[in-house]
Design a protein around this motif. Structure first.
Motif, PDB file in Angstrom:
ATOM      1  N   PRO A   1      -1.065 -13.059   0.315  1.00  0.00           N
ATOM      2  CA  PRO A   1      -2.304 -12.452   0.800  1.00  0.00           C
ATOM      3  C   PRO A   1      -2.155 -10.935   0.969  1.00  0.00           C
ATOM      4  N   LEU A   2      -3.220 -10.238   0.692  1.00  0.00           N
ATOM      5  CA  LEU A   2      -3.223  -8.782   0.803  1.00  0.00           C
ATOM      6  C   LEU A   2      -2.825  -8.334   2.212  1.00  0.00           C
ATOM      7  N   SER A   3      -3.235  -9.065   3.230  1.00  0.00           N
ATOM      8  CA  SER A   3      -2.897  -8.671   4.603  1.00  0.00           C
ATOM      9  C   SER A   3      -1.384  -8.617   4.810  1.00  0.00           C
ATOM     10  N   LYS A   4      -0.660  -9.559   4.219  1.00  0.00           N
ATOM     11  CA  LYS A   4       0.793  -9.560   4.337  1.00  0.00           C
ATOM     12  C   LYS A   4       1.391  -8.386   3.570  1.00  0.00           C
ATOM     13  N   LEU A   5       0.852  -8.090   2.406  1.00  0.00           N
ATOM     14  CA  LEU A   5       1.345  -6.963   1.608  1.00  0.00           C
ATOM     15  C   LEU A   5       1.126  -5.643   2.330  1.00  0.00           C
ATOM     16  N   LEU A   6      -0.046  -5.489   2.929  1.00  0.00           N
ATOM     17  CA  LEU A   6      -0.365  -4.232   3.608  1.00  0.00           C
ATOM     18  C   LEU A   6       0.428  -4.052   4.894  1.00  0.00           C
ATOM     19  N   SER A   7       0.954  -5.133   5.443  1.00  0.00           N
ATOM     20  CA  SER A   7       1.739  -5.017   6.674  1.00  0.00           C
ATOM     21  C   SER A   7       3.173  -4.567   6.401  1.00  0.00           C
ATOM     22  N   ASP A   8       3.578  -4.560   5.141  1.00  0.00           N
ATOM     23  CA  ASP A   8       4.916  -4.099   4.757  1.00  0.00           C
ATOM     24  C   ASP A   8       4.765  -2.733   4.097  1.00  0.00           C
ATOM     25  N   PRO A   9       5.306  -1.675   4.698  1.00  0.00           N
ATOM     26  CA  PRO A   9       5.148  -0.330   4.129  1.00  0.00           C
ATOM     27  C   PRO A   9       5.640  -0.213   2.684  1.00  0.00           C
ATOM     28  N   ALA A  10       6.703  -0.914   2.328  1.00  0.00           N
ATOM     29  CA  ALA A  10       7.226  -0.842   0.958  1.00  0.00           C
ATOM     30  C   ALA A  10       6.246  -1.472  -0.022  1.00  0.00           C
ATOM     31  N   ALA A  11       5.714  -2.634   0.329  1.00  0.00           N
ATOM     32  CA  ALA A  11       4.742  -3.306  -0.544  1.00  0.00           C
ATOM     33  C   ALA A  11       3.458  -2.485  -0.644  1.00  0.00           C
ATOM     34  N   LYS A  12       3.030  -1.931   0.469  1.00  0.00           N
ATOM     35  CA  LYS A  12       1.820  -1.103   0.485  1.00  0.00           C
ATOM     36  C   LYS A  12       1.996   0.114  -0.429  1.00  0.00           C
ATOM     37  N   ALA A  13       3.160   0.735  -0.374  1.00  0.00           N
ATOM     38  CA  ALA A  13       3.422   1.907  -1.229  1.00  0.00           C
ATOM     39  C   ALA A  13       3.419   1.521  -2.709  1.00  0.00           C
ATOM     40  N   ILE A  14       3.937   0.348  -3.028  1.00  0.00           N
ATOM     41  CA  ILE A  14       3.942  -0.113  -4.421  1.00  0.00           C
ATOM     42  C   ILE A  14       2.506  -0.310  -4.914  1.00  0.00           C
ATOM     43  N   ILE A  15       1.689  -0.951  -4.092  1.00  0.00           N
ATOM     44  CA  ILE A  15       0.286  -1.161  -4.476  1.00  0.00           C
ATOM     45  C   ILE A  15      -0.402   0.183  -4.687  1.00  0.00           C
ATOM     46  N   GLU A  16      -0.200   1.087  -3.768  1.00  0.00           N
ATOM     47  CA  GLU A  16      -0.838   2.410  -3.857  1.00  0.00           C
ATOM     48  C   GLU A  16      -0.356   3.175  -5.080  1.00  0.00           C
ATOM     49  N   ALA A  17       0.907   2.999  -5.452  1.00  0.00           N
ATOM     50  CA  ALA A  17       1.443   3.695  -6.634  1.00  0.00           C
ATOM     51  C   ALA A  17       0.805   3.200  -7.927  1.00  0.00           C
ATOM     52  N   HIS A  18       0.499   1.912  -7.989  1.00  0.00           N
ATOM     53  CA  HIS A  18      -0.042   1.335  -9.223  1.00  0.00           C
ATOM     54  C   HIS A  18      -1.563   1.254  -9.235  1.00  0.00           C
ATOM     55  N   ILE A  19      -2.166   1.181  -8.057  1.00  0.00           N
ATOM     56  CA  ILE A  19      -3.634   1.159  -7.960  1.00  0.00           C
ATOM     57  C   ILE A  19      -4.023   2.207  -6.920  1.00  0.00           C
ATOM     58  N   PRO A  20      -4.019   3.477  -7.308  1.00  0.00           N
ATOM     59  CA  PRO A  20      -4.297   4.558  -6.349  1.00  0.00           C
ATOM     60  C   PRO A  20      -5.629   4.356  -5.616  1.00  0.00           C
ATOM     61  N   GLY A  21      -5.582   4.493  -4.306  1.00  0.00           N
ATOM     62  CA  GLY A  21      -6.773   4.355  -3.476  1.00  0.00           C
ATOM     63  C   GLY A  21      -7.048   2.939  -3.004  1.00  0.00           C
ATOM     64  N   MET A  22      -6.382   1.970  -3.575  1.00  0.00           N
ATOM     65  CA  MET A  22      -6.642   0.563  -3.237  1.00  0.00           C
ATOM     66  C   MET A  22      -6.418   0.287  -1.752  1.00  0.00           C
ATOM     67  N   THR A  23      -5.366   0.818  -1.194  1.00  0.00           N
ATOM     68  CA  THR A  23      -5.031   0.498   0.199  1.00  0.00           C
ATOM     69  C   THR A  23      -5.901   1.250   1.204  1.00  0.00           C
ATOM     70  N   LYS A  24      -6.753   2.125   0.708  1.00  0.00           N
ATOM     71  CA  LYS A  24      -7.607   2.921   1.601  1.00  0.00           C
ATOM     72  C   LYS A  24      -9.082   2.539   1.501  1.00  0.00           C
ATOM     73  N   GLN A  25      -9.378   1.490   0.737  1.00  0.00           N
ATOM     74  CA  GLN A  25     -10.760   1.047   0.570  1.00  0.00           C
ATOM     75  C   GLN A  25     -11.312   0.492   1.882  1.00  0.00           C
ATOM     76  N   HIS A  26     -12.554   0.819   2.197  1.00  0.00           N
ATOM     77  CA  HIS A  26     -13.174   0.378   3.445  1.00  0.00           C
ATOM     78  C   HIS A  26     -13.464  -1.127   3.447  1.00  0.00           C
ATOM     79  N   GLY A  27     -13.704  -1.716   2.308  1.00  0.00           N
ATOM     80  CA  GLY A  27     -14.063  -3.132   2.237  1.00  0.00           C
ATOM     81  C   GLY A  27     -12.882  -4.090   2.223  1.00  0.00           C
ATOM     82  N   LEU A  28     -11.674  -3.587   2.449  1.00  0.00           N
ATOM     83  CA  LEU A  28     -10.494  -4.453   2.402  1.00  0.00           C
ATOM     84  C   LEU A  28     -10.528  -5.573   3.433  1.00  0.00           C
TER      85      LEU A  28
END
Length: 103
Positions: free
Chosen positions: A41-68
């Protein structure tokens, strides 16, 4: 005098077999990535800074979307289906490759 060589040999064989199974299980666990774009689940990924950074590196802006908040219980693969082409298979493959390095 009674010989105990067979029971001892059987016991030692059993110990080696159990140790081998434990080693195989440990190796399989070590080889299994901690996260997956298909199941985690995305919530688990976003709770880990390393996983969050990986997502942001490959999908820029994804982790900052308001509708998450509406998709935090879904995997990235599921979110991809809702993204109307905004998330590609290549991006998910690259994310999974990077997730394999997180331990």
């Amino acid at each position: 005098m009674r010989s105990f060589s067979f029971p001892i040999a059987a016991f030692l064989t059993a110990c080696v077999s159990v140790t081998g199974v434990q080693a195989q299980t440990a190796h399989a666990q070590a080889a299994t990535p901690r996260y997956s774009t298909a199941t985690t689940p995305l919530s688990k990924l976003l709770s880990d800074p390393a996983a969050k950074a990986i997502i942001e590196a490959h999908i820029p802006g994804m982790t900052k979307q308001h509708g998450l908040m509406f998709v935090k219980g879904k995997s990235l693969k599921t979110i991809q289906g809702m993204s109307k082409g905004g998330i590609t298979d290549e991006q998910l493959a690259a994310i999974d490759a990077d997730f394999a390095n997180i331990r």
